[in-house]
Every structure is written in structure tokens, then in C-alpha cells.
Enzyme design. Sequence first.
Site, short mmCIF file in Angstrom:
data_model
loop_
_atom_site.label_atom_id
_atom_site.label_comp_id
_atom_site.label_asym_id
_atom_site.label_seq_id
_atom_site.Cartn_x
_atom_site.Cartn_y
_atom_site.Cartn_z
N HIS A 129 -14.30 -15.53 -44.77
CA HIS A 129 -14.96 -15.17 -43.76
C HIS A 129 -15.25 -16.26 -42.64
O HIS A 129 -15.70 -15.77 -41.30
CB HIS A 129 -16.25 -14.52 -43.86
S1 FES Z 1 -17.54 -16.56 -45.37
FE1 FES Z 1 -18.43 -14.94 -45.86
S2 FES Z 1 -18.16 -15.89 -47.92
FE2 FES Z 1 -18.29 -17.32 -47.20
#
Ligand code: FES
Length: 191
Positions: free
Chosen positions: A156
Amino acid sequence: MADTTGTATPEAAVEHGEDGVRRRDFINIAAIGAAGVGGASVLLPLISQMAPSEDVLAESSTEVDISAIEPGQAIKAIFRKQPLFVRRLTEKEIAEAGAVNAGSLRDPQTLEERTKEGHRDILVTMGVCTHLGCVPLGAAEGEVKGEFGGYFCPCHGSHYDTAGRIRKGPAPTNLEVPEYVFTSDTVIQAG
Ligand code: FES
């Protein structure tokens, strides 16, 4: 006379309109909630049976020989079944970490607080993103290290700096520094 305006009668509004939808939603939500509670009560005993006891956890430790890690390189080890990153920072990376006002960070910590005295160049962290647990990139040769030169979690988009501190993205805290000691100048023991 029949209503030709297309406007719903008050009765129809109750049956098909907002109130009706809300009532159905409530029933659905209540049903899911009850299923969730039932599911959790079945799962919990299973999880507690699978979890290692405190004794087993306390005994498990990992030794890592760091003598072959060149400045700017990292190695991956396994500690308690999870990835462990051990990185030897360059002078430049140490300077970059030190130039940041730690108080302005999401999870305020200095490089000094995250490393051992006399070994400021050795950064030991779990290789587990603190958002939802993916393994960040940046430890292996050629992997992207993110906008702050440390680690990058592709799941993410969390960016960690050269001290493994969260600088951008959804992760709430810095990469965890596990308990470890230097058993010699070239060996660390985690756990
Ligand atoms: S940014 Fe979501 S698990 Fe690493």
C-alpha cells in the site's frame, strides 16, 4: 382519480423508500454481526492452541553473523518465523537519519534509540510492514528502497527511511526493532 404525477404515496414510501431500506440494512447488519461473534468464539480457542507458549517464545533466538555485510547492504534472516533485516548503514545513510527532526515524525525515534551504542551503523529491524504485515523491499540487492532510502512496502506504499522509520504511507509505526544483543563485534543475537 389516479395519481399521474409519479410521486409515491406515503404508504409506498414506507414500504420501498428510505425507511424500508434502512430497516432491511439493519436486519442484514445484525445478522452479520451475530455470525461474526459466533465465528470469533469458535476461532479463539483454535488460535490459542496454535500459539507457541511464552516459554517457547522466550527460548527461541536467532544468531546472525554480520561480518560479511558491506556498508549499504542488508541481509535477511528469520527470527521467530518472521523476516529479520540486518543492515549496515553507510556514513551518508547515518547522516541522513541524523538530519531529521525526530520530533516531527509520525513515530518519533532517533537513530540512536534504534541502534546500539558503538554500532550505530547496524540497523536491526523486523522485515514486517507495520501497516498490514507485508514484507517491505529494500533489503536485497537491487530492490527499491522508497523515497527515503530505507525500505518500501509495495502493498500500500509505505516508505521507511534509513533508520527504518515510517515517513510516508499508511503504516502507523516504525519497523519494529526486536530485542537483540551483540554477542561479539560480528555476531548479533535476536531474542
Ligand atoms: S503498506 Fe500496507 S502492508 Fe505495508
